[in-house]
Design an enzyme around this catalytic site. Structure first.
Site, PDB file in Angstrom:
ATOM      1  CB  ALA A  70      -6.994   4.178  -1.402  1.00  0.00           C
TER       2      ALA A  70
ATOM      3  CG  ASP B 121      -4.352   3.195  -3.768  1.00  0.00           C
ATOM      4  OD1 ASP B 121      -4.215   1.922  -3.963  1.00  0.00           O
ATOM      5  OD2 ASP B 121      -3.893   3.697  -2.762  1.00  0.00           O
TER       6      ASP B 121
ATOM      7  CB  THR C  89       4.684  -1.936  -5.792  1.00  0.00           C
ATOM      8  OG1 THR C  89       3.582  -2.685  -6.496  1.00  0.00           O
ATOM      9  CG2 THR C  89       4.253  -0.873  -4.960  1.00  0.00           C
TER      10      THR C  89
ATOM     11  CB  THR D  45      10.252   3.287   6.139  1.00  0.00           C
ATOM     12  OG1 THR D  45      10.462   2.583   7.583  1.00  0.00           O
ATOM     13  CG2 THR D  45      11.089   2.251   5.147  1.00  0.00           C
ATOM     14  CG  ASP D  46      11.902   3.945  10.971  1.00  0.00           C
ATOM     15  OD1 ASP D  46      11.359   3.298  10.532  1.00  0.00           O
ATOM     16  OD2 ASP D  46      11.744   3.961  12.576  1.00  0.00           O
ATOM     17  CD  GLU D  47      10.330  -1.518   9.162  1.00  0.00           C
ATOM     18  OE1 GLU D  47      10.851  -2.413   8.584  1.00  0.00           O
ATOM     19  OE2 GLU D  47       9.062  -1.093   9.621  1.00  0.00           O
TER      20      GLU D  47
ATOM     21  CE1 TYR E  27       7.917  -1.054   3.312  1.00  0.00           C
ATOM     22  CE2 TYR E  27       9.053  -1.154   5.498  1.00  0.00           C
ATOM     23  CZ  TYR E  27       8.214  -0.446   4.444  1.00  0.00           C
ATOM     24  OH  TYR E  27       7.812   0.916   4.780  1.00  0.00           O
TER      25      TYR E  27
ATOM     26  CE  LYS F 101       9.245   3.047   1.504  1.00  0.00           C
ATOM     27  NZ  LYS F 101       8.129   3.619   0.706  1.00  0.00           N
TER      28      LYS F 101
ATOM     29  CG  ASN G 122       3.294   7.417  10.604  1.00  0.00           C
ATOM     30  OD1 ASN G 122       2.673   8.586  10.149  1.00  0.00           O
ATOM     31  ND2 ASN G 122       4.524   7.454  10.094  1.00  0.00           N
TER      32      ASN G 122
ATOM     33  NE  ARG H 204       9.499  -2.339  15.295  1.00  0.00           N
ATOM     34  CZ  ARG H 204      10.479  -3.049  15.812  1.00  0.00           C
ATOM     35  NH1 ARG H 204      11.414  -2.568  16.290  1.00  0.00           N
ATOM     36  NH2 ARG H 204      10.754  -4.207  15.147  1.00  0.00           N
TER      37      ARG H 204
ATOM     38  NE  ARG I 172       9.134  -9.259  11.317  1.00  0.00           N
ATOM     39  CZ  ARG I 172       8.314  -8.309  11.352  1.00  0.00           C
ATOM     40  NH1 ARG I 172       7.207  -8.255  11.233  1.00  0.00           N
ATOM     41  NH2 ARG I 172       8.843  -6.905  11.571  1.00  0.00           N
TER      42      ARG I 172
ATOM     43  CG  HIS J 293      10.896  -8.780  14.923  1.00  0.00           C
ATOM     44  ND1 HIS J 293       9.618  -9.183  15.739  1.00  0.00           N
ATOM     45  CD2 HIS J 293      10.594  -7.753  14.487  1.00  0.00           C
ATOM     46  CE1 HIS J 293       8.650  -8.110  15.472  1.00  0.00           C
ATOM     47  NE2 HIS J 293       9.346  -7.362  14.884  1.00  0.00           N
TER      48      HIS J 293
HETATM   49  N1  LIG Z   1       2.833   2.802   8.086  1.00  0.00           N
HETATM   50  C1  LIG Z   1       3.875   3.330   8.569  1.00  0.00           C
HETATM   51  O1  LIG Z   1       4.278   3.186  10.077  1.00  0.00           O
HETATM   52  C2  LIG Z   1       5.032   3.565   7.802  1.00  0.00           C
HETATM   53  C3  LIG Z   1       6.317   4.243   8.316  1.00  0.00           C
HETATM   54  C4  LIG Z   1       7.291   4.792   7.673  1.00  0.00           C
HETATM   55  C5  LIG Z   1       7.168   4.704   6.146  1.00  0.00           C
HETATM   56  N2  LIG Z   1       6.032   4.439   5.534  1.00  0.00           N
HETATM   57  C6  LIG Z   1       5.868   4.510   4.324  1.00  0.00           C
HETATM   58  O2  LIG Z   1       4.603   5.280   4.041  1.00  0.00           O
HETATM   59  C7  LIG Z   1       3.958   4.825   2.601  1.00  0.00           C
HETATM   60  C8  LIG Z   1       2.497   4.718   3.262  1.00  0.00           C
HETATM   61  O3  LIG Z   1       2.298   3.565   4.048  1.00  0.00           O
HETATM   62  P1  LIG Z   1       1.003   3.079   4.617  1.00  0.00           P
HETATM   63  O4  LIG Z   1       1.195   2.401   5.688  1.00  0.00           O
HETATM   64  O5  LIG Z   1       0.053   4.023   4.399  1.00  0.00           O
HETATM   65  O6  LIG Z   1       0.720   2.077   3.516  1.00  0.00           O
HETATM   66  P2  LIG Z   1      -0.674   1.073   3.259  1.00  0.00           P
HETATM   67  O7  LIG Z   1      -0.103  -0.248   3.034  1.00  0.00           O
HETATM   68  O8  LIG Z   1      -1.607   1.358   4.301  1.00  0.00           O
HETATM   69  O9  LIG Z   1      -0.929   1.768   1.740  1.00  0.00           O
HETATM   70  C9  LIG Z   1      -0.257   1.472   0.680  1.00  0.00           C
HETATM   71  C10 LIG Z   1      -1.125   1.989  -0.586  1.00  0.00           C
HETATM   72  O10 LIG Z   1      -0.534   2.123  -1.738  1.00  0.00           O
HETATM   73  C11 LIG Z   1      -1.454   1.307  -2.632  1.00  0.00           C
HETATM   74  N3  LIG Z   1      -0.593   0.571  -3.638  1.00  0.00           N
HETATM   75  C12 LIG Z   1       0.248  -0.523  -3.422  1.00  0.00           C
HETATM   76  N4  LIG Z   1       0.707  -0.826  -4.523  1.00  0.00           N
HETATM   77  C13 LIG Z   1       0.274  -0.128  -5.482  1.00  0.00           C
HETATM   78  C14 LIG Z   1       0.593   0.089  -6.920  1.00  0.00           C
HETATM   79  N5  LIG Z   1       1.448  -0.958  -7.499  1.00  0.00           N
HETATM   80  N6  LIG Z   1       0.115   1.189  -7.498  1.00  0.00           N
HETATM   81  C15 LIG Z   1      -0.694   2.048  -7.099  1.00  0.00           C
HETATM   82  N7  LIG Z   1      -1.048   1.975  -5.742  1.00  0.00           N
HETATM   83  C16 LIG Z   1      -0.444   1.039  -4.815  1.00  0.00           C
HETATM   84  C17 LIG Z   1      -2.419   0.625  -1.892  1.00  0.00           C
HETATM   85  O11 LIG Z   1      -3.552   0.051  -2.798  1.00  0.00           O
HETATM   86  C18 LIG Z   1      -2.598   1.335  -0.739  1.00  0.00           C
HETATM   87  O12 LIG Z   1      -3.484   1.924  -0.823  1.00  0.00           O
HETATM   88  C19 LIG Z   1       4.751   3.461   2.090  1.00  0.00           C
HETATM   89  O13 LIG Z   1       5.740   4.151   1.333  1.00  0.00           O
HETATM   90  C20 LIG Z   1       5.397   3.167   3.367  1.00  0.00           C
HETATM   91  O14 LIG Z   1       6.616   2.593   3.189  1.00  0.00           O
HETATM   92  C21 LIG Z   1       4.826   3.695   6.389  1.00  0.00           C
END
Ligand SMILES: NC(=O)c1ccc[n+]([C@@H]2O[C@H](COP(=O)([O-])OP(=O)(O)OC[C@H]3O[C@@H](n4cnc5c(N)ncnc54)[C@H](O)[C@@H]3O)[C@@H](O)[C@H]2O)c1
Length: 334
Positions: free
Chosen positions: A9, A33, A98, A124-126, A148, A152, A178, A212, A271, A274
């Site tokens: 979600a 979720d 989490t 993540t690349d981070e 964070y 990860k 993304n 970035r 921050r 950063h």
């Molecule tokens: N957004 C980016 O640019 C990016 C880049 C690299 C990696 N990622 C990774 O991709 C994944 C998704 O990122 P995103 O940006 O879509 O995140 P987001 O914050 O939009 O979504 C995270 C989702 O996880 C759910 N969630 C959180 N804790 C939970 C729990 N304990 N149990 C069940 N559900 C839970 C939330 O309700 C939410 O729907 C993450 O693992 C993130 O580290 C994201």
């Protein structure tokens, strides 16, 4: 095929869920979720229209519940995480719980239920930290710099150890930043677009020179699909579209596309420590045939169009008490 998606979600998870439900119509897709502040119920309303999509609200840390739900599934794609770096500086424990314990409960489930043929772990690349020039490969040293990315990186090590000791079919994806539809407006690009649409000032950390690499979310979905089908278990794959931009460049581009004035930009204190630049090399996934198809401009055009056409979606978040409190505390001058 039975595919389970955690965090479906959220931003990337919902894009991937929709992508996979539409492409694999015969497959059953389970979306699990917890619906934290980061998940928008309006996203689920859209996903629930897809006939092969089923949603269950559950915390991934509930290992017993997760085990019962995932029994019989063949593929797990694990997105669920706490994801906002700024929040990780304040609610660190939530991130460790989490992102590490939650991942552990998925890994324990895979170890026990045996039906899983592929586990895709979204990282993540981070985890590599900042790099002044050049790019990190999958072999580079892990050097996370904030809670964070520490959470990860810890989860990545846990996944690799479960591959080594229990031979679980895990593949790790380390993606760069993304952007695209359904991203929470606390994040940089959607905040810029939605504030600009509302005629509000847009906060920019420091001088905006942080760099970035961006990838449009649809390309990330394609990369994940490719790794489900052709990735090698035990391997890590970097994913990027190599669209490197400073934050100020990105912001100016968004304002130009929206025909808004640059005086909407408001510099706010950066921050502490950063990360200045992220960059990853992607030869490994390219050897499997992956190539992004969206340019930064085309991805931004689609993203802006989506936020213009789906104002109810983001206003639902921005008008909430939780978001207003967060925003006021973070940017008191706005
Ligand atoms: N957004 C980016 O640019 C990016 C880049 C690299 C990696 N990622 C990774 O991709 C994944 C998704 O990122 P995103 O940006 O879509 O995140 P987001 O914050 O939009 O979504 C995270 C989702 O996880 C759910 N969630 C959180 N804790 C939970 C729990 N304990 N149990 C069940 N559900 C839970 C939330 O309700 C939410 O729907 C993450 O693992 C993130 O580290 C994201």
């Amino acid at each position: 095929m039975k595919i389970a998606i955690t965090g479906g979600a959220g931003f990337i998870g919902s894009n991937f869920t929709s992508f996979i439900c539409k492409k694999y119509k015969q497959s059953q897709i389970l979306n699990i979720d917890r619906m934290t502040y980061a998940a928008n119920p309006l996203t689920l309303q859209i996903l629930n229209k897809l006939p092969n999509h089923r949603f269950i609200k559950i915390d991934i840390c509930d290992s017993k519940g997760i085990e019962e739900l995932l029994s019989g599934y063949e593929i797990i794609v694990h997105f669920a995480a706490e994801t906002h770096v700024d929040r990780s500086l304040e609610n660190t424990r939530d991130f460790l719980t989490t992102n590490i314990s939650g991942t552990l409960s998925i890994l324990e489930t895979i170890k026990k239920i045996k039906s899983i043929k592929r586990y895709i772990h979204i990282s993540t690349d981070e985890v590599y930290g900042s790099i002044q020039s050049g790019s990190f490969t999958e072999e580079s040293k892990i050097n996370p710099t904030n809670p964070y990315s520490v959470s990860k990186a810890s989860a990545d090590f846990l996944v690799l150890s479960y591959f080594r000791y229990f031979n679980i079919p895990a593949i790790i994806i380390r993606s760069t930043n993304n952007f695209g539809p359904f991203q929470h407006p606390e994040k940089f690009i959607p905040l810029a677009i939605t504030n600009a649409l509302e005629g509000k000032k847009i906060p920019l950390y420091g001088d905006g020179k942080q760099t970035r690499e961006w990838i449009f979310v649809y390309d990330t979905c394609r990369a994940i699909e490719m790794l489900i089908n052709n990735g090698e278990p035990g391997q890590i794959y970097n994913v990027s579209a190599h669209q490197e931009k400073t934050n100020i460049e990105t912001l100016k581009k968004i304002l130009k596309m929206l025909e808004k004035d640059e005086n909407l930009i408001l510099n706010v204190p950066d921050r502490p420590s950063h990360d200045v630049r992220y960059s990853i090399a992607t030869e490994k996934i390219e050897k499997l045939g992956f190539k992004s198809i969206y340019s930064f401009e085309n991805g931004l055009k689609e993203t802006i169009k989506w936020y213009k056409e789906n104002q109810q979606w983001w206003k639902h978040i921005k008008n909430s008490t939780g978001f207003r409190q967060y925003y006021k505390a973070r940017y008191p001058s706005l």
